[in-house]
Design a protein around this motif. Sequence first.
Motif, PDB file in Angstrom:
ATOM      1  N   GLY A  17       0.816  -1.200   0.000  1.00 44.22           N
ATOM      2  CA  GLY A  17       0.000   0.000   0.000  1.00 44.22           C
ATOM      3  C   GLY A  17       0.853   1.253   0.000  1.00 44.22           C
ATOM      4  N   GLU A  18       0.199   2.404   0.158  1.00 47.23           N
ATOM      5  CA  GLU A  18       0.869   3.695   0.016  1.00 47.23           C
ATOM      6  C   GLU A  18       1.150   4.341   1.364  1.00 47.23           C
ATOM      7  N   SER A  19       2.386   4.742   1.558  1.00 47.02           N
ATOM      8  CA  SER A  19       2.776   5.565   2.700  1.00 47.02           C
ATOM      9  C   SER A  19       3.086   6.971   2.211  1.00 47.02           C
ATOM     10  N   ARG A  20       2.911   7.948   3.105  1.00 47.90           N
ATOM     11  CA  ARG A  20       3.180   9.341   2.770  1.00 47.90           C
ATOM     12  C   ARG A  20       4.181   9.898   3.780  1.00 47.90           C
ATOM     13  N   ILE A  21       5.229  10.533   3.270  1.00 44.96           N
ATOM     14  CA  ILE A  21       6.296  11.048   4.128  1.00 44.96           C
ATOM     15  C   ILE A  21       6.424  12.547   3.902  1.00 44.96           C
TER      16      ILE A  21
END
Length: 446
Positions: free
Chosen positions: A38-42
């Motif tokens: 899935g997608e992580s946001r940093i």
Amino acid sequence: MADPLSLHAPRALAGTVRVPGDKSISHRALMLAALCIGESRIEGLLEGEDVLATAAALRAMGAGIERETDGAWTVHGVGVGGLLQPATHLDMGNSGTSTRLLIGLVASHAVTATFVGDASLSRRPMRRVIEPLSRMGADIRSSPGDRLPLLVRGLCPAVPIEYSLPVASAQVKSAVLLAGLNTPGVTRVIEPVATRDHSERMLAGFGAALTVEAQADGSRVIELRGEAELRPQAIAVPGDPSSAAFPAVAALLVPGSCVTIANVGINPTRAGLFAVLREMGGSIGVTNERVVGGEPVADLVVHASALRGMEVPPALAPSMIDEFPILFIAAALATGRTVARGLGELRVKESDRLAAMARGLAAIGARVEELEDGLAIDGSGGKPLPGGATIDAELDHRIAMSFAVASLACARAVTIDDAGPIATSFPGFIATMETLGAERVATVPA
């Protein structure tokens, strides 16, 4: 072409600045996000060359990593065990952290990867990670002296181990734990003294089954249960205390200065420098304390101060190992003698930082004695050092920034031979110092 740098301070430094995102946290955020499904946001990711080398390597092994128009980064992970065979070698540039941690990741995946780096990184020994990762089953072939180029054939499934660190090293600890993520069973790391704990905090935040137990003798036992399933996260990276060290020491040394450095990580395993500077008489206030993404964060308010020399306790070294070069600059302007020992680790950084700092300090007129595992410095009592020298920074970003700060407290400007390496960790360093009132002196390119 080399980019010489010389700074001077025509007046007191003043203002509020932010420093780039924490380098240690940025590396780890990218790596763990790449192992999620899935997608992580940093947000706040350090966009220095070292961290970009990590991002490029993870892309080469299948992760989708992009910078968004708002400055945040998104990572579409491949899952634990999902790293793909890279089509070409992985270029680590100057980044020892990228190299050692990624070797750990690859060690427990069915992947073969060749790691290369620049001339500086290729001189740095990798034995300390080769030994435990080989015990986990990875086949690692290095160049003479345990150096890059280095080839890793990972083993899947790898073998869980119990490993007692022979020396305190957050990078070795992290490499073993990262390998343990895709290893069935429990991987156990025992560290003699606490080192920076970003890996443990972030592994727990991503959902890994991890425990940390402090022992009565000061050691810590970290256990990680492998074949983890990590969950995507939204991460806000705090400002790097190692970068904040440079404007902070500049403010302490330039008379009349008052500088605020906003949004700095104050994790106690990283805050040793600020504790030492306060004990030396430095006025460093902490305001707006808060917790962001599991990491303590605050604004630092620094006033010019008369510093006193001191014996730096060796036990503090792990919490400030990257900050000793700039501490040595502060010590050179203090009253009395400062002695720091137990710093053998500094001889195998981007340069031999003990030797490089001793040579540079002597060149600008400081009284310094190089010890086998440290330095002894007799301060100027607050009087400006003569300066006037050109410093060979040896392609080391922290040496370059340290002597750029020293130039602000010298009678004659100090020139750093090449500011280019500063971009590895603090690409906005010169602009930050100019915001506070420092000025760049015209120099002739080498």
